[in-house]
Design a protein around this motif. Structure first.
Motif, short mmCIF file in Angstrom:
data_model
loop_
_atom_site.label_atom_id
_atom_site.label_comp_id
_atom_site.label_asym_id
_atom_site.label_seq_id
_atom_site.Cartn_x
_atom_site.Cartn_y
_atom_site.Cartn_z
N ILE A 1 -38.89 -17.86 12.77
CA ILE A 1 -37.42 -18.43 12.59
C ILE A 1 -37.24 -19.57 12.06
O ILE A 1 -37.91 -20.52 11.95
CB ILE A 1 -37.03 -18.70 14.23
N PRO A 2 -36.15 -19.60 10.97
CA PRO A 2 -35.89 -20.69 10.34
C PRO A 2 -35.47 -21.66 11.12
O PRO A 2 -34.86 -21.71 12.04
CB PRO A 2 -34.86 -20.09 9.40
N GLY A 3 -35.95 -23.19 10.63
CA GLY A 3 -35.75 -24.15 11.41
C GLY A 3 -34.63 -24.51 11.71
O GLY A 3 -34.35 -24.96 13.09
N ASP A 4 -33.56 -24.41 11.01
CA ASP A 4 -32.09 -24.66 11.29
C ASP A 4 -31.64 -23.72 12.07
O ASP A 4 -30.55 -24.24 13.06
CB ASP A 4 -31.38 -24.66 9.96
N VAL A 5 -31.90 -22.48 12.15
CA VAL A 5 -31.30 -21.46 12.98
C VAL A 5 -32.06 -21.65 14.41
O VAL A 5 -31.25 -21.75 15.55
CB VAL A 5 -31.89 -20.09 12.72
N TYR A 6 -33.02 -22.19 14.65
CA TYR A 6 -33.74 -22.35 15.91
C TYR A 6 -32.98 -23.61 16.62
O TYR A 6 -32.84 -23.84 17.70
CB TYR A 6 -35.17 -22.66 15.70
N ASP A 7 -32.86 -24.59 15.52
CA ASP A 7 -32.28 -25.83 16.02
C ASP A 7 -30.90 -25.61 16.69
O ASP A 7 -30.38 -26.28 17.81
CB ASP A 7 -31.87 -26.81 14.87
N LEU A 8 -30.18 -24.58 16.01
CA LEU A 8 -29.02 -24.38 16.72
C LEU A 8 -29.06 -23.53 18.11
O LEU A 8 -28.51 -23.83 18.97
CB LEU A 8 -27.95 -23.44 15.48
N ILE A 9 -30.27 -22.65 17.99
CA ILE A 9 -30.15 -21.73 19.28
C ILE A 9 -30.61 -22.72 20.24
O ILE A 9 -30.23 -22.75 21.48
CB ILE A 9 -31.52 -20.94 19.18
N GLN A 10 -31.77 -23.68 19.87
CA GLN A 10 -31.88 -24.70 21.05
C GLN A 10 -31.07 -25.56 21.61
O GLN A 10 -30.65 -26.01 22.74
CB GLN A 10 -32.91 -25.62 20.43
N SER A 11 -30.07 -26.23 20.71
CA SER A 11 -28.83 -26.93 21.12
C SER A 11 -27.80 -25.96 22.02
O SER A 11 -27.56 -26.62 23.05
CB SER A 11 -28.14 -27.40 19.78
N ARG A 12 -27.66 -24.92 21.63
CA ARG A 12 -26.88 -24.22 22.53
C ARG A 12 -27.35 -23.54 23.77
O ARG A 12 -26.65 -23.51 24.75
CB ARG A 12 -26.45 -22.88 21.67
N SER A 13 -28.81 -23.57 23.70
CA SER A 13 -29.32 -23.12 24.96
C SER A 13 -29.33 -24.24 26.02
O SER A 13 -29.39 -23.98 27.34
CB SER A 13 -30.72 -22.82 24.70
N GLU A 14 -29.52 -25.54 25.78
CA GLU A 14 -29.45 -26.66 26.51
C GLU A 14 -27.93 -26.74 27.25
O GLU A 14 -27.97 -26.98 28.38
CB GLU A 14 -29.64 -28.00 25.75
N ARG A 15 -26.97 -26.12 26.43
CA ARG A 15 -25.50 -26.06 27.07
C ARG A 15 -25.44 -24.91 27.76
O ARG A 15 -24.70 -24.97 28.71
CB ARG A 15 -24.56 -26.33 25.98
N CYS A 16 -26.05 -23.80 27.55
CA CYS A 16 -25.70 -22.70 28.03
C CYS A 16 -27.23 -21.85 28.22
O CYS A 16 -27.55 -21.05 27.52
CB CYS A 16 -24.63 -21.63 27.30
N PRO A 17 -27.74 -22.22 29.42
CA PRO A 17 -29.29 -21.81 29.34
C PRO A 17 -29.29 -20.36 30.00
O PRO A 17 -30.49 -19.90 29.89
CB PRO A 17 -29.59 -22.66 30.41
N SER A 18 -28.26 -19.62 30.26
CA SER A 18 -28.46 -18.22 30.75
C SER A 18 -27.17 -17.32 30.06
O SER A 18 -26.38 -17.67 29.41
CB SER A 18 -28.46 -18.12 32.12
N PHE A 19 -27.98 -15.91 29.89
CA PHE A 19 -26.83 -15.02 29.53
C PHE A 19 -27.40 -13.48 29.85
O PHE A 19 -28.60 -13.44 30.53
CB PHE A 19 -26.80 -14.88 28.09
N LEU A 20 -26.39 -12.65 29.75
CA LEU A 20 -26.63 -11.22 30.31
C LEU A 20 -26.93 -10.44 29.15
O LEU A 20 -25.90 -10.40 28.24
CB LEU A 20 -25.42 -10.76 31.00
#
Length: 214
Positions: free
Chosen positions: A78-97
């Protein structure tokens, strides 16, 4: 949090979940679902970091891909900037369906982030076993090479009694779709306004993707 739990307990209408109940109950009662999962899996257990520190991101990508493609496994670089975005968003929204296409309809999975790990559990398991429901798929993300190489390595382990490699790959592909793309508003709704969340919007998003994307 309680509201989101209420959403997870709702029956999902036209989804053919009944056909999975018996198999899921057998897994829950047998206690064998978590067999094969590795605790504290480190990048060093998969890749000698010292040997690749002088290689380029492209060379490491080739090494990682060659290693896992030979094992018919789920993996990604995964490109680093893409993962940074995913990680940041996962901290705010840790679950999904998430929705997994089946022969008739869809089977739904709840993805729950725990640090760099993303655990997938069948929704029907949660509805029948509650918080004790085990994971069927875990995605491990390794950011050790993020600073120097600009990439994050991912690999997965899954319960082969419930998911095949292609099915696990389908779920893994959806992570970037919902956490790094325009569909993130669905994730926000699921986490922060669960009473407004409609599971069929997930299905609709998948149905409108180009063939072969998921």
């Amino acid at each position: 949090m309680e509201k989101r739990k209420e959403v997870l307990q709702r029956p999902v209408g036209s989804s053919p979940q009944a056909q999975y109940v018996r198999a899921v109950e057998e897994k829950v009662t047998s206690g064998s679902v978590m067999e094969g999962f590795t605790k504290n899996k480190t990048l060093n257990s998969l890749l000698n970091i010292e040997l690749v520190k002088d290689k380029s991101a492209e060379e490491i990508t080739q090494i990682w891909s060659k290693f896992f493609s030979a094992r018919d496994a789920v993996y990604a670089v995964i490109p680093g900037d893409v993962y940074d975005l995913i990680q940041s968003r996962s901290e705010r929204c840790p679950s999904f369906l998430y929705a997994l296409p089946r022969a008739e309809g869809y089977e739904f999975f709840v993805g729950q982030w725990s640090g760099p790990e993303l655990h997938f559990t069948a929704l029907i398991n949660i509805q029948t076993a509650g918080d004790s429901a085990p994971s069927q798929l875990i995605l491990y993300h390794y950011s050790e090479l993020r600073a120097d190489k600009g990439i994050v390595l991912m690999m997965a382990e899954c319960d082969s009694k419930h998911l095949g490699v292609q099915e696990a790959q389908c779920l893994a592909n959806q992570v970037q779709l919902f956490y790094s793309g325009d569909q993130f508003n669905m994730v926000e709704t699921f986490n922060h306004n669960p009473s407004d969340f409609k599971y069929m919007t997930v299905v609709s998003a998948l149905q409108h993707l180009p063939t072969g994307t998921v």
